[in-house]
Write an enzyme that holds these catalytic residues in place. Structure first.
Site, PDB file in Angstrom:
ATOM      1  N   TRP A 110       0.851  -0.678  -0.005  1.00 49.76           N
ATOM      2  CA  TRP A 110       0.097  -0.164   0.268  1.00 49.76           C
ATOM      3  C   TRP A 110       0.769   0.997  -0.370  1.00 49.76           C
ATOM      4  O   TRP A 110       0.590   2.159  -1.192  1.00 49.76           O
ATOM      5  CB  TRP A 110      -0.997   0.577   1.542  1.00 49.76           C
ATOM      6  CG  TRP A 110      -2.280   0.592   1.223  1.00 49.76           C
ATOM      7  CD1 TRP A 110      -2.014   2.279   1.165  1.00 49.76           C
ATOM      8  CD2 TRP A 110      -3.429   0.665   1.919  1.00 49.76           C
ATOM      9  NE1 TRP A 110      -3.215   3.044   1.507  1.00 49.76           N
ATOM     10  CE2 TRP A 110      -4.169   1.314   1.248  1.00 49.76           C
ATOM     11  CE3 TRP A 110      -4.105  -0.470   2.005  1.00 49.76           C
ATOM     12  CZ2 TRP A 110      -5.404   1.519   2.176  1.00 49.76           C
ATOM     13  CZ3 TRP A 110      -5.182  -0.291   2.575  1.00 49.76           C
ATOM     14  CH2 TRP A 110      -5.893   0.132   2.451  1.00 49.76           C
ATOM     15  N   ILE A 111       1.887   1.772   0.382  1.00 51.98           N
ATOM     16  CA  ILE A 111       2.529   2.488   1.141  1.00 51.98           C
ATOM     17  C   ILE A 111       3.478   2.822  -0.605  1.00 51.98           C
ATOM     18  O   ILE A 111       3.737   3.773  -0.619  1.00 51.98           O
ATOM     19  CB  ILE A 111       3.689   2.123   2.171  1.00 51.98           C
ATOM     20  CG1 ILE A 111       3.970   3.316   3.222  1.00 51.98           C
ATOM     21  CG2 ILE A 111       4.757   0.735   1.803  1.00 51.98           C
ATOM     22  CD1 ILE A 111       3.373   4.313   3.997  1.00 51.98           C
ATOM     23  N   ALA A 123       5.295   1.170  16.370  1.00 55.72           N
ATOM     24  CA  ALA A 123       6.064  -0.186  16.376  1.00 55.72           C
ATOM     25  C   ALA A 123       7.090   0.315  17.673  1.00 55.72           C
ATOM     26  O   ALA A 123       8.196  -0.327  18.540  1.00 55.72           O
ATOM     27  CB  ALA A 123       6.300  -1.411  16.386  1.00 55.72           C
ATOM     28  N   ARG A 124       7.623   1.550  17.186  1.00 51.62           N
ATOM     29  CA  ARG A 124       9.159   1.720  17.616  1.00 51.62           C
ATOM     30  C   ARG A 124       8.017   2.605  19.322  1.00 51.62           C
ATOM     31  O   ARG A 124       9.368   2.230  20.311  1.00 51.62           O
ATOM     32  CB  ARG A 124       9.995   3.127  16.986  1.00 51.62           C
ATOM     33  CG  ARG A 124      10.989   2.759  16.760  1.00 51.62           C
ATOM     34  CD  ARG A 124      11.610   4.069  16.456  1.00 51.62           C
ATOM     35  NE  ARG A 124      13.043   3.991  16.872  1.00 51.62           N
ATOM     36  CZ  ARG A 124      13.634   5.498  17.178  1.00 51.62           C
ATOM     37  NH1 ARG A 124      13.643   6.027  16.298  1.00 51.62           N
ATOM     38  NH2 ARG A 124      14.277   5.768  17.825  1.00 51.62           N
ATOM     39  N   ASP A 212      -5.656  12.787  -2.244  1.00 52.21           N
ATOM     40  CA  ASP A 212      -6.539  13.085  -3.264  1.00 52.21           C
ATOM     41  C   ASP A 212      -7.209  12.259  -3.748  1.00 52.21           C
ATOM     42  O   ASP A 212      -6.365  11.189  -4.004  1.00 52.21           O
ATOM     43  CB  ASP A 212      -6.267  14.621  -3.485  1.00 52.21           C
ATOM     44  CG  ASP A 212      -5.029  13.841  -4.335  1.00 52.21           C
ATOM     45  OD1 ASP A 212      -5.757  13.551  -5.993  1.00 52.21           O
ATOM     46  OD2 ASP A 212      -3.908  14.293  -4.949  1.00 52.21           O
ATOM     47  N   LEU A 213      -8.324  12.678  -4.207  1.00 50.05           N
ATOM     48  CA  LEU A 213      -9.644  11.434  -5.149  1.00 50.05           C
ATOM     49  C   LEU A 213      -8.780  10.899  -6.503  1.00 50.05           C
ATOM     50  O   LEU A 213      -8.620  10.105  -7.228  1.00 50.05           O
ATOM     51  CB  LEU A 213     -10.600  12.167  -5.641  1.00 50.05           C
ATOM     52  CG  LEU A 213     -11.510  11.312  -6.569  1.00 50.05           C
ATOM     53  CD1 LEU A 213     -11.906   9.849  -5.165  1.00 50.05           C
ATOM     54  CD2 LEU A 213     -12.915  12.255  -6.879  1.00 50.05           C
ATOM     55  N   HIS A 214      -7.847  11.805  -7.428  1.00 46.38           N
ATOM     56  CA  HIS A 214      -7.095  11.243  -8.223  1.00 46.38           C
ATOM     57  C   HIS A 214      -6.276   9.879  -7.929  1.00 46.38           C
ATOM     58  O   HIS A 214      -6.332   8.877  -8.471  1.00 46.38           O
ATOM     59  CB  HIS A 214      -6.677  12.323  -9.216  1.00 46.38           C
ATOM     60  CG  HIS A 214      -5.584  12.524 -10.022  1.00 46.38           C
ATOM     61  ND1 HIS A 214      -6.095  11.771 -10.973  1.00 46.38           N
ATOM     62  CD2 HIS A 214      -4.229  12.749 -10.111  1.00 46.38           C
ATOM     63  CE1 HIS A 214      -4.288  11.297 -11.957  1.00 46.38           C
ATOM     64  NE2 HIS A 214      -3.009  11.384 -11.364  1.00 46.38           N
ATOM     65  N   HIS A 218      -6.405   6.319  -9.021  1.00 45.36           N
ATOM     66  CA  HIS A 218      -4.994   5.661  -9.527  1.00 45.36           C
ATOM     67  C   HIS A 218      -4.487   4.140  -8.470  1.00 45.36           C
ATOM     68  O   HIS A 218      -4.824   2.601  -8.900  1.00 45.36           O
ATOM     69  CB  HIS A 218      -3.662   6.242  -9.841  1.00 45.36           C
ATOM     70  CG  HIS A 218      -2.479   5.689  -9.786  1.00 45.36           C
ATOM     71  ND1 HIS A 218      -2.555   5.787 -11.268  1.00 45.36           N
ATOM     72  CD2 HIS A 218      -1.275   5.608  -9.634  1.00 45.36           C
ATOM     73  CE1 HIS A 218      -1.179   5.266 -11.918  1.00 45.36           C
ATOM     74  NE2 HIS A 218      -0.477   4.987 -10.561  1.00 45.36           N
ATOM     75  N   ARG A 223      -5.193  -1.703  -7.333  1.00 46.16           N
ATOM     76  CA  ARG A 223      -5.507  -2.725  -6.307  1.00 46.16           C
ATOM     77  C   ARG A 223      -6.712  -3.263  -5.775  1.00 46.16           C
ATOM     78  O   ARG A 223      -7.122  -4.123  -5.754  1.00 46.16           O
ATOM     79  CB  ARG A 223      -5.308  -1.188  -4.656  1.00 46.16           C
ATOM     80  CG  ARG A 223      -3.961  -0.928  -4.936  1.00 46.16           C
ATOM     81  CD  ARG A 223      -3.024  -2.498  -5.361  1.00 46.16           C
ATOM     82  NE  ARG A 223      -1.528  -1.897  -4.566  1.00 46.16           N
ATOM     83  CZ  ARG A 223       0.154  -2.593  -5.564  1.00 46.16           C
ATOM     84  NH1 ARG A 223      -0.538  -3.724  -5.767  1.00 46.16           N
ATOM     85  NH2 ARG A 223       0.776  -1.656  -5.432  1.00 46.16           N
TER      86      ARG A 223
END
Lengths: 304, 304, 304, 304
Positions: A110-111, A123-124, A212-214, A218, A223
């Site tokens: 995802w990132i 988690a640090r 944003d929606l654009h 994408h 996905r």
């Protein structure tokens, strides 16, 4: 069950107290606000905030194109025109902020969509909960034999049972040791930033994700696509359902031109023109590679 | 006078019809919504939409840092902590959309801030209005003699008059010819995308500009600074006033740590430590260049 | 003539002194380095630096996809596969840095592509040269009657002459006054940051522009397209010629899948399938709007 | 030992075949090209390509600021000036491409720097190697008692031994099961995209990472800082050593103004001015919070 009673209570409280605003309001979106829609076994997606609606898209387009485009009856047509001609900036004028709970290996895919704002659980700094994604039996799929990057039939019988057992027991043991290592009774306790390295990639994390929606479209095109890994696709599909209510015209245009559309190469267009003129075109005479030809044939024979 | 009666009427209508929402509402911002605040002779800034408030910043930070930071009384302190330690992602969780009318030469500086969404009036598509920025006499400044990139005293007398006359008459003549060239009575009429090239850089354009709070602060730090060109600084200052009402804690932290703060080099820190220990430090013994030393002295002697 | 003898001398000197490097070298690109290719009447494009070649694209892809894709003979096929399936990250591994001289109104369109690095000549700091874009007679086009955002036939006769005369004399007068205003003999001299506002948008500026190959392709798809304004298209076309020598496989794939390709909507794909099955489809039975149907028909009848 | 003999051979071959180029060459960087510098127990950093040198920075600055800055003797001073005044665009004109092998939990921090290009090894597509980060005893640190997000003393005795044993045996068991699950002898074999979820976050991944110098400096400022987690800091420090040879002037300026510098708030500056004037300032009279005051005192007493 992804939500605790306390979380549900908090959501109910937030949903019970509307306030007045002069901003654009999307009624379709208001009904989704704060509600956590379950995804996978412990995950969820919920809308924390949004900016704009279908009208915000056409309003921005009209700043660019002037008064000629003003009649309200044209909103849907204008949005379809913008989408067809890849005018992306008006769609950037809408924004959404989601709270997502998701397994780490999904978060890692995802990132990769960089044009978004993210605040992830650290988690640090904090201790992760004992929650792991364990696939449903029908999702426990074999490696695809035709696609390096895909899955085939569901495993069955003993093999499926063994895999499930491994996933569950390894997660449990790793988490037991994680807890034991950071524990401070009778010992110093390992730093959290180190202990987390013992946790497998099916542990759940969570983040606020604003886009944003654009750029969201994408993300959804890639996905929510059938080639995306199932575990991220179910999040994308859930978001699709929300967006369809938020900006119905934009979402319908997205479905028609992006999700349901396809890009053809110059060679494919040439083959098409010849086919429509009655010529029989083969892979050899098309100039396309075998792989491209196969995809071309699949596209033309698909049901709409 | 930047607003026509029609525009004012439209704004009044928008401001007259509040709706209900479940989203976070910033009361301080609601009172600014849609109002066009005049800037320069024909420009304005107005808020079209916003997302989030001070609480949205701490809420996002708490997703990252967990429950330890929950007490509401801490909101201001947490925001100051985030700002001091350059934790930028929580500030990205707020978003603002502005409608700005501004001279083209200001727009050319502004657009260099790339992390924003923009829909600009298209002079390819539409006809620009006859509106040019003509500086007030006190802003008709001479070239700075110490700074290549700055201005000095205001011009006076005949020189000032001559400059004003040039700016006005050149703008008028260029616009007359623009209009004449695109006119279609008795002739074909030049394409608008070509005719616009005859217009000088003090003509007004307008755009929708959407940006997150972190990037807006970056813009404001550079453009509300005393070294920024006056004509963009007045826009930045107007936006500062709005942001101070929108997210009061974040804006106060921004003022303290960014606008009013300063970055010191290792050499400057070393000089400071020696000075505090009673040593007399000179440019020569500081290791700083003349330019840096001058800036260092100015900083230490400034009134807070 | 865009280059002075001094500039040409500097370019010749740079081109005369090769050095050794261990980096990937694109022979096709080396021959272009530093050479200023004229564009419009005073503009140019020249390559200042580059990183990577076709092989850098496949090398990066192989980091992702592992050893299965290793055979060198496959480079072209792999690049075509990546382009067809929108795998954009390997193309981001190549980078180009251009020096471009261009009219301000072209620069204003160009800068809208945000994912690039830019250093532009500062008219706040330095004095602009007396160089204006004046269209060739065949480019002095009328406004299109069918497209708000386009141009039609070239103007002719008296109208053309009058337009040319306006463009030339307004530019000259504005520049005369610019020079006079900033002059410091017998007067203070207006600040350069103010004087520049008197200059029309056909004056030339210049910049260094650095971009990765993926984003460059995006720029070229929009700006080398037949719908782009002529004055930016000629820059894009010049860059296309350079890129074709730099990364020949990637450029050929770009031509086939992007420049020469087309995206069809779900409705268009459905119409196509029905047409290939022998059905006669009309705009009414296609579900497409008139505008979309017209574009669809044009696409199918175009010569490849 | 992070490199196999085959990898070393490939690097030696690449380093043995210089080619000619007309581009800017950084001799200091050429000597690093392709060499894999070991980091942690199985990781490395190596430079795959670079664009530009110190001169590329000043060259770009001079495009903006014109001829006044031309004397070559000024290169270092100009770079220091640009760094001091936050002129970031000239630094964006240099680019570096690294090949990095690193544990997944480090990769997860690293990827948060969004302004970079990445191609990561795909565990959907390919099989991960059996390589896990196991900390050296002196890095097996306890949770900090004063900082939620830090580590204290190294663990000792039995506790250290137990932690090491957990980390090693959990990694080994998870990998054994990973291998067994994807195996296809006598069974279907679980899809790789699913099996990977069983692997803990100390497994190694690798990627190509390309970034411009400005954004690299931003990364290094945060990650080579003493507050960064040790496991990412060692990568940042290794990169610092490389960058110091690549762009020596820029790196020295970065060290002075960024790594060794500090940002003071308006309140801190005010306190400083009063202290320099002889006043005794306390936390109470400074207006600073306790936390900020503590940091302020530490800064002023630090050794340069």
């Amino acid at each position: 069950m992804p939500l605790t009673p306390e979380q549900q209570e908090e959501i109910d409280a937030l949903r019970a107290t509307p306030r007045q605003t002069l901003r654009a309001v999307s009624e379709g979106m208001e009904k989704h606000l704060y509600t956590a829609y379950p995804v996978l076994d412990h995950g969820f997606v919920r809308v924390i905030d949004y900016m704009g609606d279908d009208n915000a898209i056409t309003q921005a387009a009209r700043v660019s194109y002037g008064k000629g485009t003003k009649s309200v009856s044209n909103d849907e047509g204008l949005i379809r025109y913008l989408m067809r001609h890849w005018h992306s900036t008006p769609f950037e004028m809408c924004e959404i902020k989601l709270h997502v709970k998701l397994p780490v290996f999904v978060a890692r895919q995802w990132i990769r969509h960089r044009t978004a704002n993210v605040n992830e659980y650290s988690a640090r700094y904090s201790i992760l909960d004992r929650e792991f994604y364990i696939p449903q039996p029908e999702q426990l799929a074999a490696q695809s034999v035709i696609n390096n990057q895909g899955r085939g039939e569901a495993l069955s019988g003993e093999e499926a049972a063994r895999v499930l057992e491994y996933l569950k027991s390894d997660a449990a043991r790793c988490y037991d040791h994680y807890e034991e290592m950071i524990g401070q009774e009778g010992q110093q306790g390992l730093a959290r930033e180190l202990a987390r390295m013992n946790l497998p990639a099916n542990i759940y994390t969570q983040w606020y994700w604003k886009v944003d929606l654009h750029n969201l479209f994408h993300f959804l095109r890639l996905r929510a696509d059938s080639h995306a890994q199932y575990e991220i696709r179910v999040y994308a599909e859930e978001i699709c359902r929300i967006v369809a209510d938020w900006v119905p015209f934009a979402y319908a245009a997205f479905e028609d031109y992006r999700m349901g559309g396809a890009t053809l190469s110059a060679r494919a267009l040439d083959a098409l023109r010849r086919m429509l003129a009655g010529e029989t075109v083969t892979q050899e005479t098309s100039g396309m590679s075998k792989g491209e030809w196969r995809e071309f044939e699949t596209l033309l024979s698909a049901k709409g």
